[in-house]
Design an enzyme around this catalytic site. Structure first.
Site, PDB file in Angstrom:
ATOM      1  N   ARG A  57     -21.637  -2.267   3.684  1.00  8.11           N
ATOM      2  CA  ARG A  57     -20.924  -3.549   3.834  1.00  8.11           C
ATOM      3  C   ARG A  57     -21.151  -4.137   5.229  1.00  8.11           C
ATOM      4  O   ARG A  57     -21.212  -3.420   6.222  1.00  8.11           O
ATOM      5  CB  ARG A  57     -19.421  -3.358   3.637  1.00  8.11           C
ATOM      6  N   ARG A  65     -17.805  -3.249  10.090  1.00  6.82           N
ATOM      7  CA  ARG A  65     -16.406  -2.991  10.456  1.00  6.82           C
ATOM      8  C   ARG A  65     -16.260  -1.626  11.123  1.00  6.82           C
ATOM      9  O   ARG A  65     -16.924  -0.666  10.731  1.00  6.82           O
ATOM     10  CB  ARG A  65     -15.520  -3.050   9.194  1.00  6.82           C
ATOM     11  N   ARG A  90       0.819  -1.198   0.000  1.00  7.42           N
ATOM     12  CA  ARG A  90       0.000   0.000   0.000  1.00  7.42           C
ATOM     13  C   ARG A  90       0.859   1.256   0.000  1.00  7.42           C
ATOM     14  O   ARG A  90       0.327   2.363   0.017  1.00  7.42           O
ATOM     15  CB  ARG A  90      -0.824   0.007   1.273  1.00  7.42           C
TER      16      ARG A  90
HETATM   17  P1  AP5 Z   1      -8.365  -3.628   4.322  1.00  7.32           P
HETATM   18  O1  AP5 Z   1      -9.140  -4.625   5.055  1.00  7.32           O
HETATM   19  O2  AP5 Z   1      -7.476  -4.040   3.241  1.00  7.32           O
HETATM   20  O3  AP5 Z   1      -9.365  -2.494   3.828  1.00  7.32           O
HETATM   21  P2  AP5 Z   1      -9.391  -1.608   2.466  1.00  7.32           P
HETATM   22  O4  AP5 Z   1      -8.235  -1.544   1.607  1.00  7.32           O
HETATM   23  O5  AP5 Z   1      -9.906  -0.310   2.961  1.00  7.32           O
HETATM   24  O6  AP5 Z   1     -10.293  -2.375   1.548  1.00  7.32           O
HETATM   25  P3  AP5 Z   1     -11.640  -2.925   1.907  1.00  7.32           P
HETATM   26  O7  AP5 Z   1     -11.496  -4.248   2.587  1.00  7.32           O
HETATM   27  O8  AP5 Z   1     -12.433  -1.864   2.636  1.00  7.32           O
HETATM   28  O9  AP5 Z   1     -12.326  -3.060   0.473  1.00  7.32           O
HETATM   29  P4  AP5 Z   1     -12.281  -4.231  -0.586  1.00  7.32           P
HETATM   30  O10 AP5 Z   1     -11.678  -3.688  -1.827  1.00  7.32           O
HETATM   31  O11 AP5 Z   1     -11.719  -5.484  -0.023  1.00  7.32           O
HETATM   32  O12 AP5 Z   1     -13.839  -4.383  -0.846  1.00  7.32           O
HETATM   33  P5  AP5 Z   1     -14.836  -5.588  -0.463  1.00  7.32           P
HETATM   34  O13 AP5 Z   1     -14.595  -6.756  -1.328  1.00  7.32           O
HETATM   35  O14 AP5 Z   1     -14.919  -5.792   1.006  1.00  7.32           O
HETATM   36  O15 AP5 Z   1      -7.474  -2.795   5.373  1.00  7.32           O
HETATM   37  C1  AP5 Z   1      -8.045  -2.337   6.577  1.00  7.32           C
HETATM   38  C2  AP5 Z   1      -7.032  -1.534   7.355  1.00  7.32           C
HETATM   39  O16 AP5 Z   1      -5.908  -2.366   7.717  1.00  7.32           O
HETATM   40  C3  AP5 Z   1      -6.391  -0.341   6.625  1.00  7.32           C
HETATM   41  O17 AP5 Z   1      -7.200   0.816   6.657  1.00  7.32           O
HETATM   42  C4  AP5 Z   1      -5.095  -0.176   7.437  1.00  7.32           C
HETATM   43  O18 AP5 Z   1      -5.333   0.431   8.677  1.00  7.32           O
HETATM   44  C5  AP5 Z   1      -4.687  -1.622   7.681  1.00  7.32           C
HETATM   45  N1  AP5 Z   1      -3.854  -2.157   6.588  1.00  7.32           N
HETATM   46  C6  AP5 Z   1      -4.161  -3.193   5.768  1.00  7.32           C
HETATM   47  N2  AP5 Z   1      -3.176  -3.404   4.875  1.00  7.32           N
HETATM   48  C7  AP5 Z   1      -2.216  -2.487   5.146  1.00  7.32           C
HETATM   49  C8  AP5 Z   1      -0.970  -2.176   4.538  1.00  7.32           C
HETATM   50  N3  AP5 Z   1      -0.507  -2.876   3.487  1.00  7.32           N
HETATM   51  N4  AP5 Z   1      -0.243  -1.144   5.058  1.00  7.32           N
HETATM   52  C9  AP5 Z   1      -0.689  -0.443   6.130  1.00  7.32           C
HETATM   53  N5  AP5 Z   1      -1.862  -0.667   6.726  1.00  7.32           N
HETATM   54  C10 AP5 Z   1      -2.627  -1.687   6.238  1.00  7.32           C
HETATM   55  O19 AP5 Z   1     -16.238  -4.917  -0.962  1.00  7.32           O
HETATM   56  C11 AP5 Z   1     -16.766  -3.795  -0.308  1.00  7.32           C
HETATM   57  C12 AP5 Z   1     -18.300  -3.872  -0.358  1.00  7.32           C
HETATM   58  O20 AP5 Z   1     -18.725  -3.791  -1.711  1.00  7.32           O
HETATM   59  C13 AP5 Z   1     -18.884  -5.182   0.195  1.00  7.32           C
HETATM   60  O21 AP5 Z   1     -20.092  -4.899   0.844  1.00  7.32           O
HETATM   61  C14 AP5 Z   1     -19.149  -6.024  -1.067  1.00  7.32           C
HETATM   62  O22 AP5 Z   1     -20.242  -6.902  -0.865  1.00  7.32           O
HETATM   63  C15 AP5 Z   1     -19.460  -4.953  -2.099  1.00  7.32           C
HETATM   64  N6  AP5 Z   1     -18.998  -5.307  -3.438  1.00  7.32           N
HETATM   65  C16 AP5 Z   1     -17.794  -5.868  -3.773  1.00  7.32           C
HETATM   66  N7  AP5 Z   1     -17.722  -6.031  -5.118  1.00  7.32           N
HETATM   67  C17 AP5 Z   1     -18.885  -5.539  -5.620  1.00  7.32           C
HETATM   68  C18 AP5 Z   1     -19.404  -5.417  -6.946  1.00  7.32           C
HETATM   69  N8  AP5 Z   1     -18.703  -5.822  -8.002  1.00  7.32           N
HETATM   70  N9  AP5 Z   1     -20.626  -4.843  -7.099  1.00  7.32           N
HETATM   71  C19 AP5 Z   1     -21.349  -4.428  -6.026  1.00  7.32           C
HETATM   72  N10 AP5 Z   1     -20.912  -4.529  -4.754  1.00  7.32           N
HETATM   73  C20 AP5 Z   1     -19.695  -5.074  -4.561  1.00  7.32           C
HETATM   74 MG    MG Z   2     -10.957  -6.045   1.837  1.00  5.37          MG
END
Ligand code: AP5
Ligand code: MG
Length: 208
Positions: A122, A155, A88
């Site tokens: 979500r 979350r 990231r």
């Molecule tokens: P992390 O858990 O990785 O959160 P994020 O990057 O903010 O990504 P998300 O999990 O929120 O989104 P996603 O892309 O996975 O979407 P999802 O599939 O769930 O990280 C959390 C925290 O950990 C960070 O903020 C940081 O503090 C720390 N961290 C993690 N990695 C780090 C790193 N490398 N360095 C430093 N800190 C780190 O989908 C979202 C929603 O949309 C769901 O409800 C789903 O059902 C819906 N959805 C998904 N796809 C579709 C679609 N095609 N159409 C309609 N709805 C959809």
């Molecule tokens: Mg995720």
């Protein structure tokens, strides 16, 4: 195949990774899931990162890189993986390049307004991490995971202020990786809007 899933919060990285690993039999390694497990289990790491996660900040590079190094040394990660949410930052990408360079980096493109809508609706299983959405993918029984019967919750970082912070951090620290991997010839960009199965098809075509 060693793959990185890149994209803003809510791009669908976790959802797509769950679908892709079923077909490809690779481990799905999400640093967010690993940090959340540490928080839940109240480990030393969990206590350090709990507040950072809830506020939407990034965990310091040294802690994150150490966590990924350890996870990638497990036997199931020897021949391939999907890394979701790592790297990231540029220092994280440099560390991974030295440790185990990825073959492909898949960048899921989704506009901000779509992302905010998805994150505010979500829900996630506290026990197994399965991802739901109250509008588009609700569990069969409200609050109960279809897969394991665990509690489905919101979350801590899916609150408006944390979502804003995560998007700002993404733009400032993570989006520069698109160019970084592009310059190394590893980048595939995919439209992340549409039914997850349609996005999966685009992904499979792009990799073929
Ligand atoms: P992390 O858990 O990785 O959160 P994020 O990057 O903010 O990504 P998300 O999990 O929120 O989104 P996603 O892309 O996975 O979407 P999802 O599939 O769930 O990280 C959390 C925290 O950990 C960070 O903020 C940081 O503090 C720390 N961290 C993690 N990695 C780090 C790193 N490398 N360095 C430093 N800190 C780190 O989908 C979202 C929603 O949309 C769901 O409800 C789903 O059902 C819906 N959805 C998904 N796809 C579709 C679609 N095609 N159409 C309609 N709805 C959809
Ligand atoms: Mg995720």
């Amino acid at each position: 195949m060693k793959m990185i899933f890149l994209g803003p919060p809510g791009a669908g990285k976790g959802t797509l990774a769950d679908l892709a690993v079923e077909e490809r039999k690779l481990p799905h390694i999400s640093t967010g899931d690993l940090f959340r497990a540490a928080v839940k289990n109240e480990t030393e790491l969990g206590l350090k990162v709990k507040g950072i996660l809830a506020s939407g900040g990034l965990v310091p590079d040294d802690l994150t890189i150490a966590l990924v190094k350890e996870r990638l040394s497990a036997p199931d990660a020897a021949s391939g993986w999907i890394l979701d949410g790592f790297p990231r930052t540029i220092p994280q990408a440099e560390a991974l390049e030295a440790l185990a360079p990825a073959d492909r980096v898949v960048n899921f493109e989704v506009a901000d307004e779509v992302v905010v809508g998805r994150l505010s609706t979500r829900r996630v299983c506290r026990a197994c991490g399965k991802i739901y959405n109250t509008k588009t993918m609700p569990p069969k029984k409200e609050g109960v995971c279809d897969a394991c019967g665990g509690e489905v919750y919101t979350r801590d970082d899916d609150k408006e202020a944390s979502i804003r912070t995560r998007l700002e951090n993404y733009r400032r620290q993570t989006a520069p990786l698109i160019q970084w991997y592009g310059a190394r010839g590893k980048l595939l960009t995919i439209d992340g809007v549409g039914d997850p199965k349609v996005v999966l098809e685009r992904f499979n075509k792009a990799l073929a």
